[in-house]
Design a protein around this motif. Sequence first.
Motif, PDB file in Angstrom:
ATOM      1  N   ILE A 119       0.997  -1.275   0.115  1.00 26.42           N
ATOM      2  CA  ILE A 119       0.073  -0.103   0.128  1.00 26.42           C
ATOM      3  C   ILE A 119       1.013   1.243   0.092  1.00 26.42           C
ATOM      4  O   ILE A 119       1.574   1.442   1.028  1.00 26.42           O
ATOM      5  N   ILE A 120       0.516   2.002  -1.021  1.00 26.80           N
ATOM      6  CA  ILE A 120       1.470   3.347  -1.200  1.00 26.80           C
ATOM      7  C   ILE A 120       0.924   4.479  -0.792  1.00 26.80           C
ATOM      8  O   ILE A 120      -0.481   4.922  -1.071  1.00 26.80           O
ATOM      9  N   LYS A 121       1.051   5.104   0.447  1.00 30.61           N
ATOM     10  CA  LYS A 121       0.514   6.331   0.715  1.00 30.61           C
ATOM     11  C   LYS A 121       1.109   7.496   0.428  1.00 30.61           C
ATOM     12  O   LYS A 121       2.269   7.557   0.287  1.00 30.61           O
ATOM     13  N   ALA A 122       0.338   8.709   0.619  1.00 24.32           N
ATOM     14  CA  ALA A 122       1.007   9.976   0.331  1.00 24.32           C
ATOM     15  C   ALA A 122       1.945  10.523   1.617  1.00 24.32           C
ATOM     16  O   ALA A 122       1.750   9.743   2.740  1.00 24.32           O
ATOM     17  N   ARG A 123       3.032  11.097   1.244  1.00 30.19           N
ATOM     18  CA  ARG A 123       3.975  11.573   2.189  1.00 30.19           C
ATOM     19  C   ARG A 123       3.136  12.592   3.337  1.00 30.19           C
ATOM     20  O   ARG A 123       2.476  13.400   3.001  1.00 30.19           O
ATOM     21  N   PRO A 124       3.196  12.085   4.722  1.00 32.92           N
ATOM     22  CA  PRO A 124       2.647  12.907   5.637  1.00 32.92           C
ATOM     23  C   PRO A 124       3.031  14.190   5.869  1.00 32.92           C
ATOM     24  O   PRO A 124       4.441  14.606   5.410  1.00 32.92           O
ATOM     25  N   SER A 125       2.155  15.166   6.047  1.00 35.77           N
ATOM     26  CA  SER A 125       2.555  16.571   6.290  1.00 35.77           C
ATOM     27  C   SER A 125       3.459  16.948   7.471  1.00 35.77           C
ATOM     28  O   SER A 125       3.592  15.836   8.256  1.00 35.77           O
ATOM     29  N   ARG A 126       3.909  17.888   7.804  1.00 30.22           N
ATOM     30  CA  ARG A 126       4.830  18.188   8.887  1.00 30.22           C
ATOM     31  C   ARG A 126       3.695  18.075  10.196  1.00 30.22           C
ATOM     32  O   ARG A 126       4.140  17.728  11.280  1.00 30.22           O
ATOM     33  N   GLU A 127       2.603  18.749  10.189  1.00 33.79           N
ATOM     34  CA  GLU A 127       1.683  18.380  11.217  1.00 33.79           C
ATOM     35  C   GLU A 127       1.590  17.129  11.624  1.00 33.79           C
ATOM     36  O   GLU A 127       1.093  16.829  12.779  1.00 33.79           O
ATOM     37  N   GLN A 128       0.944  16.218  10.455  1.00 29.89           N
ATOM     38  CA  GLN A 128       0.647  14.703  10.646  1.00 29.89           C
ATOM     39  C   GLN A 128       1.639  14.114  11.451  1.00 29.89           C
ATOM     40  O   GLN A 128       1.798  13.194  12.229  1.00 29.89           O
ATOM     41  N   PHE A 129       3.054  14.277  11.107  1.00 29.53           N
ATOM     42  CA  PHE A 129       4.257  13.689  11.404  1.00 29.53           C
ATOM     43  C   PHE A 129       4.434  14.133  12.988  1.00 29.53           C
ATOM     44  O   PHE A 129       4.597  13.238  14.001  1.00 29.53           O
ATOM     45  N   GLU A 130       4.291  15.400  13.531  1.00 28.25           N
ATOM     46  CA  GLU A 130       4.537  15.872  14.582  1.00 28.25           C
ATOM     47  C   GLU A 130       3.432  15.065  15.667  1.00 28.25           C
ATOM     48  O   GLU A 130       3.611  14.983  16.590  1.00 28.25           O
ATOM     49  N   ARG A 131       2.158  15.273  15.137  1.00 31.02           N
ATOM     50  CA  ARG A 131       1.157  14.589  15.995  1.00 31.02           C
ATOM     51  C   ARG A 131       1.296  13.123  16.066  1.00 31.02           C
ATOM     52  O   ARG A 131       0.935  12.565  17.232  1.00 31.02           O
ATOM     53  N   ALA A 132       1.676  12.389  15.027  1.00 29.46           N
ATOM     54  CA  ALA A 132       2.098  10.803  15.220  1.00 29.46           C
ATOM     55  C   ALA A 132       3.152  10.600  15.966  1.00 29.46           C
ATOM     56  O   ALA A 132       3.163   9.644  16.881  1.00 29.46           O
ATOM     57  N   PHE A 133       4.174  11.656  16.008  1.00 28.49           N
ATOM     58  CA  PHE A 133       5.538  11.522  16.932  1.00 28.49           C
ATOM     59  C   PHE A 133       5.185  11.664  18.338  1.00 28.49           C
ATOM     60  O   PHE A 133       5.371  10.821  19.140  1.00 28.49           O
ATOM     61  N   VAL A 134       4.234  12.685  18.727  1.00 28.36           N
ATOM     62  CA  VAL A 134       3.915  12.939  20.213  1.00 28.36           C
ATOM     63  C   VAL A 134       3.070  11.787  20.672  1.00 28.36           C
ATOM     64  O   VAL A 134       3.240  11.398  21.890  1.00 28.36           O
ATOM     65  N   ASN A 135       2.273  11.222  19.708  1.00 30.73           N
ATOM     66  CA  ASN A 135       1.287  10.300  20.390  1.00 30.73           C
ATOM     67  C   ASN A 135       1.843   8.751  20.108  1.00 30.73           C
ATOM     68  O   ASN A 135       0.910   7.925  20.552  1.00 30.73           O
ATOM     69  N   THR A 136       2.896   8.554  19.893  1.00 30.29           N
ATOM     70  CA  THR A 136       3.571   7.163  19.775  1.00 30.29           C
ATOM     71  C   THR A 136       3.686   6.666  21.069  1.00 30.29           C
ATOM     72  O   THR A 136       4.271   7.227  21.694  1.00 30.29           O
TER      73      THR A 136
END
Length: 215
Positions: A119-136
Motif C-alpha cells: 500500500i503506497i500512501k502519500a507523504r505525511p505533512s509536518r503537522e501529521q508527523f508531529e502529531r504521530a510522533f507525540v502520540n507514539t
Amino acid sequence: MKIFLRYIIISSFFIIPGVAKAQFETFKDSVVQLYGVVMTADSLKGLESVSIMVKGQNRGTVTNEKGIFSIVVLKGDKIEFTSVGYKPKTVTIPGNLEGNQQSIIQLMVNDTVYLPATIIKARPSREQFERAFVNTNIPDDNIATARKNTDFATRRMLVATLPQDGREASSQYLRQNAAKSYYAGQIAPQNIFNPLAWAEFIKAWKRGDYKKKSY
C-alpha cells in the motif's frame, strides 16, 4: 617357474590393451551429446540464461540469448532445467538410447508467486508527523520496567497475594516454636494490653491493610 612368468608377462601385453579398448568402447558408447533449445511454454520464445545441470554432479551449462544449449552427458543421467520465474523441469537421458546424440526442445512453464499487497500512501505533512510522533506509544526500557516491578504498591500487592515459599514457611514455623519455648511454664503476654501493639494496629488500619483487596 621362469617359463611360467614369461608366459604371464607375454599374455599381459595382449590382454591389457584388449581390456582397455573394451572399456573405452563401453564408455564411448555411453557418452551423449545433448543439445537443444529452451523456450517459454506460452509464447515459444527462446529463454536466455536457463541453468542446465547434471543432477548429482557439479557439471552444467546455460542457454545463450536464443535459448540454445549443448552439453556432454552420459546415458541414464538426469538433467535439471531451472530459471528464475519458471518451474524447474527434470529430464532423464534414456539408458537404451541409440547413438551418441540427442536433441531436445524443453518448454518452461511460468511459476506464479503471489506477493503480499503493498500500500503506497502519500507523504505525511509536518503537522501529521508531529502529531504521530507525540502520540507514539514508546515501550518501557529495562530501567522503567524495573521501577514498576519494585514500586511500593506492587511489592505490597505481591506480598499479600503470593504464597510463602519453603524458606519463609520454615522460618515462621521456627519463630513460632521459639516463642512457645520462651514462655514455656508461664503465661504469655497478651498484645491486647500492649500499647506498642495498639500503635502498630492503628497505623496498619490507617494504611488500609485490613481493607478488602480486589486485584
